[in-house]
Design an enzyme around this catalytic site. Structure first.
Site, PDB file in Angstrom:
ATOM      1  N   THR A   1      33.768  -3.642  27.646  1.00  0.00           N
ATOM      2  CA  THR A   1      33.061  -2.489  28.201  1.00  0.00           C
ATOM      3  C   THR A   1      33.845  -1.849  29.339  1.00  0.00           C
ATOM      4  OG1 THR A   1      31.004  -3.605  27.596  1.00  0.00           O
ATOM      5  CG2 THR A   1      30.808  -1.720  29.048  1.00  0.00           C
TER       6      THR A   1
ATOM      7  N   TYR B   1      35.043 -16.265  24.615  1.00  0.00           N
ATOM      8  CA  TYR B   1      34.413 -15.021  24.148  1.00  0.00           C
ATOM      9  C   TYR B   1      34.625 -14.921  22.644  1.00  0.00           C
ATOM     10  CZ  TYR B   1      33.357  -9.946  24.082  1.00  0.00           C
ATOM     11  OH  TYR B   1      32.832  -8.702  23.825  1.00  0.00           O
TER      12      TYR B   1
ATOM     13  N   LYS C   1      30.574 -16.787  25.614  1.00  0.00           N
ATOM     14  CA  LYS C   1      29.877 -15.530  25.357  1.00  0.00           C
ATOM     15  C   LYS C   1      29.878 -15.358  23.847  1.00  0.00           C
ATOM     16  CE  LYS C   1      30.031 -10.526  26.035  1.00  0.00           C
ATOM     17  NZ  LYS C   1      30.790  -9.364  26.604  1.00  0.00           N
TER      18      LYS C   1
END
Length: 303
Positions: free
Chosen positions: A53, A141, A169
């Site tokens: 992001t 991740y 994550k």
């Protein structure tokens, strides 16, 4: 020494913070500061810097260092910092950590190697070397949609045995895989949702929170529902999540963070500029976002 038990600071909402740009595509540090204050005031638990992001693929090494330093110096509530450090060249990831000032960094978020599509042995060796080299704890991740490979529950739980790997994550968006991780992981290993809408079901099976995109715009309301879920009040959390179900798909339709940046521009925080190959939200997407924001009274949630 296994330090995982110290990381309750990563329960709840962490914000995968955007990187605002000026019209000339330089970093808008004033806008970045506004977003930091906005999410801090909204009660989020920690900040994830230079994840997807944050447009990490198009932010230079020098700019990443500048953003990290700015955040350290402009962190009004001294929120923990998770810093994105990953790549698909293991040697470069390991050697690159020598140039990072880790003072004030609480953990790194390291993406599963992309494009190369390594097998299980390669993934385990990659993250073992990263974890051995990192002076701070590592959060894995897993995001198969972007990397081209899914890091299986078996692989994640094997890596969870490393004392410097404290969590994952998980953005596979496969709830069965999340359930397998929850079943087989060490008790103190952090299962963190990588998807805002899936955070509630993941919390219901043992997850500890979410690294959120939507909380850039609506930190207080989103944090409230996640904290309620963590306390077992899923009836309240489900009702509150309903505010976001129509807007959430519009965050990703033209690529992340195009959608959330457009909302932040509508809200007056930053410009919606993104760096190529991403482009600003189309007029069509922007109009549909505005309609949903109005329909669901989302802008009232900021007050």
């Amino acid at each position: 020494m296994d330090t995982r038990s110290q990381y309750g600071k990563f329960h709840g909402v962490g914000v995968a913070i955007v990187t605002p740009f000026n019209a000339d595509y330089s970093i808008d540090f004033d806008g970045f500061g506004r977003i930091v204050r906005h999410i801090a005031d909204g009660g989020v638990r920690y900040i994830v810097l230079q994840g997807t992001t944050g447009e990490s693929p198009t932010v230079t090494k020098q700019e990443k260092a500048q953003l990290l330093q700015y955040l350290k110096e402009n962190n009004p509530k001294n929120l923990p910092i998770v810093y994105g450090v990953g790549g698909n060249v293991t040697a470069d990831v390991v050697s690159g950590m020598k140039d990072i000032d880790f003072e004030g960094v609480d953990a790194i978020l390291s993406v599963c190697p992309y494009y190369n599509k390594p097998g299980k042995r390669g993934v385990i060796e990659h993250f073992t070397r990263v974890a051995d080299a990192s002076p701070v704890p590592v959060i894995l991740y897993n995001i198969p949609f972007r990397t081209g490979i899914n890091m299986s529950a078996e692989t994640i739980c094997e890596l969870a045995q490393h004392p410097n790997i404290i969590g994952v994550k998980e953005a596979s968006c496969v709830i069965e895989q999340c359930m397998e991780i929850a079943r087989d992981k060490p008790d103190d290993f952090l299962l963190i949702s990588g998807d805002d809408v899936q955070a509630l079901p993941i919390i219901s099976i043992g997850g500890v929170g979410v690294m959120s995109v939507i909380a850039n715009a609506f930190p207080a309301k989103f944090t409230g529902l996640i904290e309620a879920a963590l306390q077992g009040d899923f009836a309240f959390a489900r009702k509150e999540l309903g505010h976001f179900l129509r807007i959430d798909p519009l965050l990703y339709e033209e690529g992340n963070p195009v959608g959330v940046k457009n909302i932040l521009e509508i809200m007056g925080f930053i410009s919606a500029e993104v760096r190529l190959p991403l482009m600003k939200a189309s007029d069509d997407l922007s109009e549909r976002q505005r309609a949903v924001l109005q329909r669901d009274n989302l802008l009232e949630l900021v007050a």
